[in-house]
Design an enzyme around this catalytic site. Structure first.
Site, PDB file in Angstrom:
ATOM      1  N   ASP B 514       6.504   5.484 -13.410  1.00 23.79           N
ATOM      2  CA  ASP B 514       6.819   4.568 -12.335  1.00 23.79           C
ATOM      3  C   ASP B 514       5.590   3.666 -12.212  1.00 23.79           C
ATOM      4  O   ASP B 514       4.523   4.003 -12.722  1.00 23.79           O
ATOM      5  CB  ASP B 514       7.048   5.380 -11.054  1.00 23.79           C
ATOM      6  N   ASP B 707      12.607   8.014  -6.391  1.00 24.78           N
ATOM      7  CA  ASP B 707      12.558   8.660  -7.685  1.00 24.78           C
ATOM      8  C   ASP B 707      13.137  10.060  -7.666  1.00 24.78           C
ATOM      9  O   ASP B 707      13.169  10.712  -8.697  1.00 24.78           O
ATOM     10  CB  ASP B 707      11.111   8.770  -8.169  1.00 24.78           C
TER      11      ASP B 707
END
Lengths: 62, 812
Positions: B514, B707
């Site tokens: 990420d 996430d």
């Protein structure tokens, strides 16, 4: 060798005392943090008392 | 940031917390004979307190500088003296003293422990202080007549730490008492084993050289006496475990262990009473001690991993302010009811879920979502327990308190996830069960066989078979290796919470990162200053800092500077910018159209800089003054981590929800080929599943609630230390110190661990294949069986200990 009859039970008594001391230490949470206990010996146990911190008043007031 | 050590600190950072000073010399404290600079009144106050108490040595002992001193909410400490709080947190002891457990935030090394313990001990009425650094808590005992909880909390805060009284929840208490009970059993077994060993030495010498029956019997009876508590108190764990397994129909490794212990002990008692045969008290004691020892170590490793993220209470504030008839009352957060009106001051944590009653508010939901930018809320919007109030104090109407809050639901989820046994352990359990059954049957067959051949030897042969089968090696092989590898990594700041990880890591082919908060620090920073025309950049920067001073918005923190003199008549317009007066002039800092509202004509003559990124404009009534570019700083070890992972042959991906060009720039800078920006959570999930369908195994590194499904879908997931609570508990690993360079080390460690596990299993298989037939054939006397079993377990544990050895960091 007759002393064995005295010494062996004495040894068992000592073992019992050690167990009691160990139990006391465990109940006092001394074994809770095994990772960091080792550092405490590196530091002075009693830091110097600074002025005015917690000293008792001396008796000579005016 | 510099790490403070024994060298004198450079004069450009605060001596206490290490933050940059930037030229301000307003604050300083005399420490150890030298004036040391401080960055702010708070650090100065804390340092003065430490020195005033005579604890200068703290600065010599500590490893690193303390993080920026948190502001202490001393007003709320007075609430702690109210009876409802005292009742909750204080335990009354029989001698009239009270004891309280407190969570202490901000402790980071053993010097902090030393400082806290000695400082608190010197306060009047304090009987005992015990600080636990691993668990970040302290236990204090004091006399209620001489000392109050609020004063103790104030003292702790004066040292720069954040105290929060705490009453452990049921699970936590259970875990602790389980640990202490196991330790007590281990102690009895250890001390007893030494005593029995002493007698056994005498018996062995007597067996070689001859011994009078009287003394032999004395030694035997003493051994028996000492063995009784070992078998019945310490060994109880095995008996109850075996019984449980039998009742369930799935006998575990406890069964052969319990049988062996029971048989050996019974046979030895019989031999002692009858005066014939051999005694095996020493083997039994050693057996029990070794097994208990390994189980205790494994339990500690397991509990440590489970502790993180299971403390709901540590996320909520200690005190909530309930408005009754318009007047504030301090109450514990669990006593809030639906419909209560609660006041939350700036910087305080919201104690319960509720609907906002004010027109507007700004809250930081980082604890829940990992998102470090604050969220704007309007009247009627839901505020979540655990989020932090940002701009101004707010009132809310409670809709879900305590167990009904969203936070509690997340907490329950995480506990459930952690309670599930990893696949490897389940596999080991099934194997152990079958093995146990096989051993028992074999022993039974041996008994029957020998009973027919030579009844006198039957019992001893059976004993040998049971003892030599060494359940240890099999049941220790995997846990010992995993416990050691986990501990070694944890010491370096990577916490592995699921044992599955070790099994899955070697198969990983792709790593997905990420961007915000993972590859970057998750903090804004001023990257470029472009003054318009001939203005001075530093002057503009100071003006901007003055405008932003006092706000805790991430953008404001980017400008945070030394000179904390805030601008007058400050006004913050959410989402657009801030306005203030400095030396009689009004300035604006924010998005370009906001800043240039006063002179729209200037917009044409001052085009925005062309480089991509987030640009803020400082302007006054005359026009634009200066452009600032903000960005989120890349972590310093990001590049070397990416290189190391690529060298291992892993394919790297960068997925980010950020729409700007910064994503592509960052990927290019790091050398990551597979990039995707502006990706929604659903698309991230698709991406990962696509990879998996193509046969690739994915490791995901992330930090936010967006996430979570992705973290769950990945084969192995790693959460950053600044991740949301839920991300941390659903991830397989957590980077405690936020060092990405631990990732390559994780892979390396997993490879070594699996090798050790295989070695151990192979050894125990070979050993059993060899020893059991020998024992069944009657060639292994019980004492040799016990020795063989002990040595075998020691070998397995020793092999696992090799995993504790730290390898040098992967060369970059």
């Amino acid at each position: 060798m007759e002393s064995l009859f005295f010494l062996l039970p004495l040894a068992v008594l000592f073992a019992a005392l050690s167990v009691w001391a160990f139990f006391w230490a465990v109940n006092q949470h001394q074994f809770d943090d095994l990772n960091n206990a080792g550092h405490s010996i590196l530091y002075d146990a009693d830091p110097p008392v600074a002025d005015g911190a917690t000293r008792d008043d001396d008796d000579h007031d005016a | 940031m510099n790490t403070a050590s024994a060298q004198p600190a450079p004069t450009s950072v605060c001596y206490h917390c290490g933050s940059p000073l930037g030229g301000s010399t307003a604050y300083s404290v005399l420490i150890d004979g030298r004036e040391r600079p401080m960055c702010c009144p708070a650090c100065q106050a804390v340092a003065a307190t430490i020195v005033g108490g005579g604890f200068d040595n703290y600065y010599r002992f500590r490893d690193t500088a303390q993080r920026a001193t948190p502001s202490a909410e001393t007003a709320e400490f007075t609430a702690f003296d109210q009876p409802e709080f005292e009742q909750r947190w204080l335990t009354a002891l029989p001698d009239g003293a009270v004891e309280c457990e407190l969570l202490i935030g901000g402790m980071h090394c053993a010097a902090c422990v030393w400082l806290l313990e000695n400082y608190l001990r010197r306060l009047p009425g304090v009987a005992a202080v015990h600080v636990n650094l691993s668990e970040q808590c302290a236990r204090v005992r004091w006399s209620p007549r001489q000392q109050r909880l609020s004063a103790l909390c104030r003292a702790i805060a004066a040292l720069g730490y954040e105290p929060q009284p705490y009453s452990s929840d049921r699970l936590e208490r259970l875990r602790r008492s389980e640990q202490r009970r196991a330790l007590r059993r281990l102690g009895v077994a250890g001390i007893g084993m030494m005593q029995v060993g002493m007698c056994a030495l005498g018996l062995y010498a007597g067996a070689i050289d001859g011994i009078e029956p009287m003394y032999r019997d004395l030694l035997r009876w003493i051994s028996l006496l000492v063995s009784v508590p070992i078998v019945f108190y310490s060994g109880q764990a095995f008996f109850s475990g075996a019984w449980r397994g039998l009742r369930r129909g799935a006998p575990g490794m406890d069964l052969p262990i319990a049988l062996a212990i029971a048989l050996a002990f019974a046979a030895s008692v019989w031999a002692t009473v009858r005066g014939t045969g051999e005694v095996y008290f020493d083997s039994v004691s050693m057996f029990i001690f070794l097994l208990l020892g390994s189980r205790y170590l494994e339990m500690r490793a397991r509990h440590y991993g489970g502790r993180l993220g299971t403390d709901l209470l540590s996320l909520l504030p200690g005190v909530a302010t309930r408005l009754e008839g318009g007047r504030p009352h301090f109450v514990p957060p669990e006593q809030l009811r639906v419909g209560d009106t609660v006041l939350v001051a700036v910087g305080q944590t919201i104690p319960a879920d509720g609907r906002l009653l004010d027109a507007r508010a700004s809250v930081n939901e980082a604890a829940l979502t990992g998102e470090f930018m604050p969220v704007r809320k309007n009247r009627g919007d839901l505020l979540l327990a655990g989020s932090v109030n940002g701009a101004q104090s707010l009132t809310l109407e409670v809709s879900g308190a305590g167990e009904q809050s969203r936070l509690a639901a997340i907490h329950a989820l995480s506990r459930h996830a952690l309670a599930q046994k990893p696949r490897l352990a389940q596999l080991a359990d099934r194997l152990a069960s079958r093995f146990a059954l096989a051993i028992v049957l074999l022993a039974g067959a041996a008994y029957l066989g020998w009973h027919w051949l030579d009844p006198q030897r039957a019992l001893w042969v059976t004993l040998s078979v049971l003892a030599v089968s060494c359940p240890c090696a099999l049941s220790l092989a995997t846990p010992a290796a995993i416990a050691n590898a986990t501990a070694a990594l944890r010491e370096r700041g990577l916490l592995v919470t699921r044992a599955d990880v070790w099994e899955k890591l070697p198969a990983i082919t792709d790593v997905v990162f990420d961007k915000t908060g993972t590859l970057t620090e998750g903090r804004m920073r001023v990257a470029a200053i472009q003054p318009c025309g001939t203005r001075n950049a530093d002057v503009c920067r100071d003006i901007a800092a003055a405008l932003e001073a006092g706000s805790s918005h991430p953008i404001a923190l980017a400008f945070a500077a030394d000179r904390a003199v805030p601008a007058g008549a400050r006004r913050e317009i959410a989402g657009r910018g801030v306005e203030g007066t400095i030396a009689g002039r009004r300035y604006r800092l924010g998005s370009p159209d906001f800043a240039l509202e006063w002179c729209p004509s200037a917009q044409a003559s001052a085009p925005a800089p062309t480089a991509s990124g987030q640009w803020l404009l400082l302007a006054d009534h005359t026009g634009p003054l200066c452009w600032f570019r903000l960005d989120d700083q890349l972590r310093d070890d990001a590049l070397q981590t990416v290189n190391a992972l690529q060298r291992r042959g892993l394919r790297l991906h960068l997925l980010s929800g950020d729409r700007s060009g910064a994503v592509a720039t960052m990927a290019a800078a790091l050398g990551i080929q597979n990039v995707a920006g502006g990706v929604t959570p659903e698309r991230k999930l698709d991406y990962i599943e696509c990879l998996q369908r193509a046969g690739r195994r994915v490791l995901m590194v992330g930090d936010g609630i967006n996430d979570i499904p992705v973290l769950a879908a990945a084969d192995v997931s790693v959460a950053m230390n600044n991740a949301s609570h839920l991300a941390k508990t659903s991830a397989d690993c957590i980077l405690l110190a936020g060092r990405l360079e631990r990732l390559p080390q994780l892979f390396e460690s997993a490879g070594r661990t699996l090798r050790v596990i295989h070695q151990n299993l192979l050894w125990s298989l070979l050993y059993n294949a060899l020893a059991i037939p020998l024992a069944a054939a009657g060639w292994v006397p019980p004492w040799l069986a016990a020795v063989g079993m002990s040595l075998s377990s020691l070998l397995v544990v020793g092999n696992a200990l090799r995993l504790r050895r730290h390898t040098a960091p992967t060369e970059m």
